[in-house]
Scaffold this active site. Structure first.
Site, PDB file in Angstrom:
ATOM      1  N   LYS A  54       0.884  -1.159   0.000  1.00  0.00           N
ATOM      2  CA  LYS A  54       0.000   0.000   0.000  1.00  0.00           C
ATOM      3  C   LYS A  54       0.931   1.220   0.000  1.00  0.00           C
ATOM      4  O   LYS A  54       1.643   1.472   0.965  1.00  0.00           O
ATOM      5  CB  LYS A  54      -0.868  -0.015   1.264  1.00  0.00           C
ATOM      6  CG  LYS A  54      -1.840   1.117   1.313  1.00  0.00           C
ATOM      7  CD  LYS A  54      -1.490   2.031   2.472  1.00  0.00           C
ATOM      8  CE  LYS A  54      -2.271   3.298   2.474  1.00  0.00           C
ATOM      9  NZ  LYS A  54      -1.890   4.265   1.428  1.00  0.00           N
ATOM     10  N   GLU A  92       9.844   2.350  10.600  1.00  0.00           N
ATOM     11  CA  GLU A  92      10.800   3.432  10.322  1.00  0.00           C
ATOM     12  C   GLU A  92      10.006   4.722  10.391  1.00  0.00           C
ATOM     13  O   GLU A  92       9.134   4.946   9.560  1.00  0.00           O
ATOM     14  CB  GLU A  92      11.404   3.279   8.921  1.00  0.00           C
ATOM     15  CG  GLU A  92      12.206   2.018   8.690  1.00  0.00           C
ATOM     16  CD  GLU A  92      13.509   2.005   9.454  1.00  0.00           C
ATOM     17  OE1 GLU A  92      13.969   3.071   9.906  1.00  0.00           O
ATOM     18  OE2 GLU A  92      14.064   0.910   9.622  1.00  0.00           O
ATOM     19  N   CYS A 149      13.060  12.192   6.297  1.00  0.00           N
ATOM     20  CA  CYS A 149      13.115  11.746   7.703  1.00  0.00           C
ATOM     21  C   CYS A 149      14.464  12.111   8.308  1.00  0.00           C
ATOM     22  O   CYS A 149      14.584  12.275   9.513  1.00  0.00           O
ATOM     23  CB  CYS A 149      12.884  10.251   7.780  1.00  0.00           C
ATOM     24  SG  CYS A 149      13.922   9.313   6.668  1.00  0.00           S
ATOM     25  N   GLU A 156       9.019  17.323  14.896  1.00  0.00           N
ATOM     26  CA  GLU A 156       9.307  17.145  13.463  1.00  0.00           C
ATOM     27  C   GLU A 156       8.391  18.058  12.651  1.00  0.00           C
ATOM     28  O   GLU A 156       7.170  17.932  12.712  1.00  0.00           O
ATOM     29  CB  GLU A 156       9.086  15.684  13.047  1.00  0.00           C
ATOM     30  CG  GLU A 156       9.542  15.419  11.626  1.00  0.00           C
ATOM     31  CD  GLU A 156       9.277  13.992  11.157  1.00  0.00           C
ATOM     32  OE1 GLU A 156       8.157  13.492  11.342  1.00  0.00           O
ATOM     33  OE2 GLU A 156      10.205  13.396  10.578  1.00  0.00           O
TER      34      GLU A 156
END
Ligand code: NAD
Length: 514
Positions: free
Chosen positions: A191, A266, A300, A402
């Site tokens: 997906k 992750e 990231c 973040e």
């Protein structure tokens, strides 16, 4: 925060000249069970519809898992070197189509052409490197504790794997999961990120052309709640490999724990570069620029904190701000562009929200940037000025959370130990870096920085596929992708004991007379 969610839902009767794409299930390109579609929009020009993609649901996931199940035994029994031969063919197809795939990726994701070229190249590198494992997949032999007995350990595939991927590396990240899963003998259902479905389709089309048998790889397009969640909760999925935000990862981890599934995660990062007083400042500025604003900060591993020694703070920030102001923001398809748009409206609003927090709540100094770009062609897309906050205290929200956009925070420090504490004192642990000419300082930093990746005299980005990739704390759950370490995600160990003594021997109980 999916762009696709904002696009209007299309029904099967809608008249459109926009290209239509399909799910890939059991070796066939098929419509979703509902027959509905969602639009994929170019973030640099929201009037440009890249394509319409199947709006899928649990029914499509069930079909895809069924297809993966029916192909599983044959693929598992296919010798690993033969599986790898197909993957080497796949790598050559990706090389052949690299330019086309890069352009299509820039159109759907926004990052500049050189970077989408790098993204496709990473998929190529990953495929060549990991296909090589088809002739290794090493286990080991070891002495048994009794005579005339042999002991060894082999890897076995896990079964049917669910792969869930984010928007920011539209081909590289799916390849990091898909290729090792396949070389290890698993079948998969993918997906992909709903903002970047075309790049995964390009990868899967290439798999089909390379000769991967029907049912081994299946793709279901759609949203997290409609496709991702049913995939995570399907009883026949043995493993979920997820890359995305920490919030989503936590939900998936809980669901997998309840079902006793293997899960590799992750997730987010709040990475930092330390600039020491002996650093080559020009080099550190260039590295910071690339680390903070490459992919519009949507990596990231983005260098979203620059932790700078007070002795060089003024010089560094002046040079940095001067360079940032000169960055060319624009459509990634224009070769002169250095910083593209951000992925979608929701992301843009979140980033602008953080810029406001930086000014009002944190009271940091806005050294440059800070606005949405709206003049001329900019009005068509999601463009934000590259933004630098200075005089940031380590515990401010812009220094802790973040942001995932073209925003970086400069934080002053006095000693290396203080800088290391600043870098380590966030909830994430993906990547870190230090600029220094001093070998002692660099080795000390490498030892003390608690991140999965650490660079010396280079930014926090730039991982290579043959080294393990992943992070500590809120970034991951202990697994590593890439390298040979990824094989530990996609295989389980099986210990084998062969007793050729012809009699009953009891481990831990029989005495052996020397
Ligand atoms: P996201 O978490 O919004 O989505 C990631 C994927 O999860 C998408 O495919 C989405 O549809 C799916 N999803 C959403 N809800 C789900 C649910 N309930 N169940 C199952 N699947 C669901 O992340 P994003 O915005 O696409 O990507 C940005 C994030 O990814 C950032 O936090 C970034 O740091 C992280 N990221 C991490 C790495 C890494 O290797 N550590 C690499 C790239 C990106």
């Amino acid at each position: 925060m999916a762009k696709a969610k904002e696009a209007k839902k299309l029904n099967k009767k809608s008249e459109t000249r926009v290209q239509t794409f399909y799910n890939y299930i059991g070796g066939e390109w098929v419509k979703s069970a509902s027959g509905e579609y969602f639009e994929n929009i170019n973030p640099a020009d929201t009037k440009d519809v890249v394509g319409r993609f199947p709006l899928s649901s649990e029914e499509d996931v069930n079909r895809a898992v069924e297809a993966a199940k029916s192909a599983a035994t044959r693929w598992r029994r296919t010798p690993a070197p033969k599986r790898a031969e197909i993957l080497f063919r796949l790598a050559r197809i990706l090389e052949r189509d690299k330019d086309k795939f890069s352009r299509e990726m820039t159109r759907e994701m926004g990052k500049v052409l050189k970077e989408t070229g790098g993204d496709v190249q990473e998929a190529i590198d990953c495929t060549y490197f990991t296909a090589g494992e088809g002739r290794r997949l090493h286990g080991f032999t070891t002495p048994a504790e009794m005579p005339n007995k042999f002991a060894m350990c082999v890897r076995q595939p896990v079964g049917i794997c669910g792969l869930i991927t984010p928007f920011n590396f539209p081909m590289a990240i799916p390849s990091w999961k898909l290729i090792p899963a396949l070389v290890c003998g698993n079948t998969v259902v993918i997906k992909s990120g709903e903002d970047v479905p075309l790049s995964t389709i390009n990868l899967i089309k290439s798999c089909s052309e390379a000769g991967i048998p029907a049912g081994v790889v299946n793709l279901v397009n759609g949203h997290g709640a409609d496709v991702g969640a049913p995939l995570v909760n399907h009883k026949d999925i043995r493993l979920i490999s997820f890359t995305g935000s920490t919030d989503t990862g936590r939900i998936i981890a809980e669901q997998c724990a309840n079902q006793n599934k293997i899960v590799s995660l992750e997730m987010g990062g709040k990475n930092a570069i330390i600039v020491m007083d002996d650093a080559d400042i020009d080099n550190a500025v260039e590295g910071s620029l690339w680390g903070a604003f490459g992919t519009s900060g949507q990596r990231c591993t983005a260098s979203s904190r620059l932790v700078v020694h007070k002795k060089v703070y003024k010089k560094f920030t002046e040079k940095l701000v001067e360079r940032v102001k000169r960055l060319k923001v624009g459509n990634g398809l224009d070769e002169k562009t250095e910083v593209g748009p951000v992925i979608n409206q929701a992301a843009m609003e979140k980033i602008l929200g953080y810029i406001e927090i930086g000014q009002k709540e944190d009271k940091a100094t806005l050294a440059c940037g800070g606005n949405r770009l709206t003049k001329g062609d900019y009005a068509k897309g999601y463009f934000i000025e590259p933004t630098v906050f200075t005089d940031v205290a380590p515990d401010m929200r812009v220094g802790q959370e973040e942001i995932f956009g073209p925003v970086t925070s400069v934080i002053p420090f006095s000693t290396l130990d203080e800088a290391i504490d600043i870098v380590n004192n966030v909830k994430y642990g993906l990547s870190s870096a230090i600029y220094t000419q001093d070998v002692n300082q660099s080795f000390y930093a490498m030892q003390e920085l608690y991140t999965g990746i650490c660079y010396v005299n280079s930014a926090t980005i730039g991982a290579e596929v043959h080294l393990p990739f992943g992070g500590t704390k809120g970034t991951g759950n202990g697994h590593r992708e890439a390298g040979t370490q990824v094989l530990d995600i996609f295989t389980e160990w099986k210990s084998l004991y062969i007793d050729y003594s012809g009699k009953l021997q009891k481990a831990q109980i029989d005495e052996f007379e020397i």
